[in-house]
Write a protein that holds these residues in place. Structure first.
Motif, PDB file in Angstrom:
ATOM      1  N   VAL A 188      -0.950   8.533 -10.523  1.00  0.00           N
ATOM      2  CA  VAL A 188      -0.152   7.305 -10.579  1.00  0.00           C
ATOM      3  C   VAL A 188       0.113   6.974 -12.047  1.00  0.00           C
ATOM      4  O   VAL A 188      -0.822   6.941 -12.858  1.00  0.00           O
TER       5      VAL A 188
ATOM      6  N   PHE B 262       0.560   3.919  -2.866  1.00  0.00           N
ATOM      7  CA  PHE B 262      -0.755   4.524  -3.004  1.00  0.00           C
ATOM      8  C   PHE B 262      -1.090   5.398  -1.789  1.00  0.00           C
ATOM      9  O   PHE B 262      -1.862   6.362  -1.896  1.00  0.00           O
TER      10      PHE B 262
ATOM     11  N   LYS C  85       0.793  -1.227   0.000  1.00  0.00           N
ATOM     12  CA  LYS C  85       0.000   0.000   0.000  1.00  0.00           C
ATOM     13  C   LYS C  85       0.828   1.281   0.000  1.00  0.00           C
ATOM     14  O   LYS C  85       0.290   2.372  -0.205  1.00  0.00           O
TER      15      LYS C  85
ATOM     16  N   ARG D   9      -7.640   1.601  -3.790  1.00  0.00           N
ATOM     17  CA  ARG D   9      -6.877   1.863  -5.019  1.00  0.00           C
ATOM     18  C   ARG D   9      -5.723   0.861  -5.166  1.00  0.00           C
ATOM     19  O   ARG D   9      -5.351   0.483  -6.278  1.00  0.00           O
ATOM     20  N   THR D  10      -5.150   0.438  -4.061  1.00  0.00           N
ATOM     21  CA  THR D  10      -4.078  -0.562  -4.127  1.00  0.00           C
ATOM     22  C   THR D  10      -4.572  -1.834  -4.808  1.00  0.00           C
ATOM     23  O   THR D  10      -3.924  -2.368  -5.722  1.00  0.00           O
TER      24      THR D  10
ATOM     25  N   TYR E 126      -6.681   4.879  -0.409  1.00  0.00           N
ATOM     26  CA  TYR E 126      -5.484   4.189  -0.906  1.00  0.00           C
ATOM     27  C   TYR E 126      -5.570   2.672  -0.776  1.00  0.00           C
ATOM     28  O   TYR E 126      -4.979   1.934  -1.572  1.00  0.00           O
TER      29      TYR E 126
ATOM     30  N   GLN F 223      -1.975   9.356  -2.246  1.00  0.00           N
ATOM     31  CA  GLN F 223      -3.104  10.012  -1.589  1.00  0.00           C
ATOM     32  C   GLN F 223      -2.626  11.161  -0.695  1.00  0.00           C
ATOM     33  O   GLN F 223      -3.222  12.233  -0.668  1.00  0.00           O
TER      34      GLN F 223
END
Length: 626
Positions: free
Chosen positions: A396, A386, A383, A442-443, A439, A390
């Motif tokens: 990214v 990400f 993580k 999103r990871t 995050y 954030q």
């Protein structure tokens, strides 16, 4: 009568001979003074003997040189690989050196007879080396130790020499004793070196890599890799030292100097890749990403070369690195100077430092897998990348690195002749909620997106010839007829093998009935490393050859001795043996969903009767599913 020994006459021309004894001190002066006299010829018997022996020595050296060239050619005819020839000549040379050293130690003088015997010893060394190389190559090919037979042949050859010539050691004449001494020393030296030293050398050079699950390598690959790594190491140290000095000494804005230093470092890292012309490099940037706007750059991590590959894309980045890189004796000081951050200190602890770098216009480069993968499988993302995206509200940018896992696999230090492709993906905006709102989410989603894009890239780049070099290298140094059989089979069926890969799941559990040397198993598991293969090869020698391949140490491939595999859990049945396999031996369970037949079409009706439907029916391939 006495004068007739000193006076000769022919056709009225008289020659008078006389003997003059002079000391060694006066010899040169006397010969020089006689040379000035007319019609007088001076013959120095000592000089004549020395000249004769010198000529004899030169002729013997020429004989050895010519013989050595002939031996190299003979060895090349036998083994057809320059690497095997070089290894085979080493015990021959060492035998000669050891023999000469022992003779010197025991003050055994060379004479015309012992010189002739040396050629015999040289020949024995060649024979012993050929025998032992053949035995070791046979063991390398099949994994079976057959050295006992070859050692017996060598011992019999040595015994005949010892009995025939060694018996002369009991003779009274010094010349005969010299002949016997030289032959005994040479034969025993050849035996010891051939039986003890040479197998150790051969195993170090050829067996060790295979036992560790590493591909065999050619001499060119070894030399080229050594040169490239030497260039990387020496150049890195010099650039690190000189760069640090110039950054401190030269006047001007510190950040501008650092930017130039990063650019020069990136150019150097790229030049390391280009130091090997056999590795093809390509950068694909369809979206024209410039990295002018700071972002978090993520990339898959499979090789030491990944950092160098990123250097082909941009230099305006700050890497998050592990301790090995941060404390590296080559780049450690330069890495610290450029503000790279060691992840071992924790992402949270580096937020302020990294925020400063982002504000200066730098992007953050992170390998979210955390460590190198041993294959082309993209592992789970951590993580940290990400979290930073954030925290700093950064986009990214995914970068897909393809080919590095084949060029320098994890744990290896050989640069193979492969293709490196770096693809700069589409920028994922920080405000793009399609990949989640925090995050953690999103990871996971970006991880899945990355896997899908990389899988599509593999399909695009990995054609039927992609693993050709890897396949051929895996059989390197095996017996020539086997190498040729593998090459012929691949060249004639590579399109078929590539199509078979499309019909088998990435994580399939395969039962394979084959009659080859394991080349199809190699390709199936190189293409998708999660596959598990159990293969029965009816020919025991072919089965042994397949089981001795280095890929067996890296992938899940088994070669059982029995065709009875009813208890094996599998979902795919692959039959490439068209001669010896009958329906009775094939394990068909409820778990089997796919059956692939290569040229064994009589089995098609049998499987159709069991409820399988034909989905592909071609000249050399039938695929059935249920």
């Amino acid at each position: 009568m006495f004068l007739n020994e000193f006076v000769t006459e022919k056709n009225g021309f008289y020659t008078i001979m006389s003997v003059a004894k002079v000391s060694d001190v006066q010899r040169d002066a006397f010969v020089g003074s006689m040379a000035k006299e007319k019609e007088v010829i001076t013959i120095d018997r000592q000089q004549m003997n020395e000249t004769f022996l010198g000529k004899l020595r030169d002729d013997f050296n020429d004989l050895i040189n010519y013989s050595f060239v002939a031996v190299v050619l003979i060895l090349f005819v036998f083994f057809r690989r320059v690497e095997l020839v070089i290894i085979s000549t080493i015990p021959i040379v060492i035998t000669g050196v050891v023999t000469a050293g022992v003779m010197y130690f025991f003050d055994i003088q060379l004479n015309i007879f012992s010189l002739i015997v040396c050629t015999l010893i040289f020949g024995h060394g060649v024979d012993f080396s050929i025998f032992m190389t053949s035995a070791l190559q046979k063991e390398y090919t099949t994994g079976k130790n057959e050295m006992a037979t070859y050692r017996t042949s060598i011992l019999l050859a040595a015994l005949t020499t010892v009995l025939a010539i060694g018996a002369l050691i009991f003779a009274r004449h010094p010349a005969l004793k010299s002949i016997s001494s030289v032959s005994l020393i040479g034969v025993f030296a050849a035996l010891l070196i051939t039986f003890i030293f040479y197998p150790i050398l051969f195993r170090i050079c050829f067996f060790n890599r295979v036992k560790k699950g590493k591909s065999p390598v050619s001499l060119r690959l070894l030399l080229h890799s050594t040169i490239s790594f030497a260039y990387y190491g020496l150049g890195g140290i010099l650039l690190s030292v000189i760069g640090r000095i110039l950054v401190r000494v030269l006047p001007g804005n510190h950040e501008k100097k650092m930017l130039w230093f990063r650019k020069i470092m990136a150019k150097f890292l790229t030049s390391v890749l280009y130091s090997n012309p056999f590795v093809k490099k390509e950068v694909i940037n369809k979206d024209n990403e410039t990295f002018e706007k700071p972002c978090v750059v993520i990339a898959n991590h499979t090789s030491f070369l990944d950092t160098l590959a990123i250097g082909m894309v941009t230099h305006k980045v700050v890497y998050l690195v592990n301790d090995w890189v941060y404390k590296s004796p080559i780049f450690g000081k330069a890495v610290q100077l450029m503000g790279y951050y060691p992840v071992s200190q924790g992402i949270e602890g580096g937020v302020d430092h990294l925020r400063e770098k982002v504000e200066q216009g730098y992007s953050l480069m992170i390998f979210p897998e955390g460590s190198r993968s041993e294959d082309n499988v993209v592992k789970r993302f951590h993580k940290g990348a990400f979290y930073l995206a954030q925290e700093f509200n950064l986009d990214v940018v995914p970068v897909y690195i393809h080919g590095n896992s084949e060029t320098i696999p994890k744990g290896d230090h050989i640069i193979y002749d492969e293709n490196i492709t770096v693809v700069v993906g589409k920028r994922i905006a920080a405000a793009d909620t399609a990949f989640g709102t925090d995050y953690s989410e999103r990871t996971k989603k970006i991880n899945q997106h990355f896997r899908e894009e990389f899988a599509a890239l593999r399909v695009k780049l990995e054609d039927e010839n992609y693993f050709r070099h890897k396949l051929y290298l895996s059989y390197l140094y095996k017996e020539p007829e086997i190498v040729q059989a593998v090459k012929t089979d691949f060249e004639s069926r590579k399109g078929l093998y590539y199509e078979i890969n499309q019909h088998i799941k990435d994580n399939a559990r395969i039962i394979h009935f084959a009659n080859d040397y394991g080349q199809l198993d190699f390709l199936l598991t190189m293409q998708q490393p999660k596959r598990k293969v159990v293969t029965f090869i009816s020919d025991s020698e072919k089965r042994a050859i397949a089981a001795s391949n280095y890929i067996v140490k890296k992938r899940t491939i088994l070669y059982p001795d029995s065709a009875s595999m009813q208890n094996e859990k599998h979902d795919t049945l692959l039959v490439s043996d068209k001669e010896t396999i009958t329906p009775e031996v094939l394990p068909i369970t409820e778990q089997v969903k796919t059956i692939i037949l290569i040229s064994n079409f009589p089995l098609k009706m049998h499987f159709a009767a069991l409820g399988f439907q034909t989905v592909t029916d071609e000249a050399a391939l039938v695929v059935l599913k249920r």
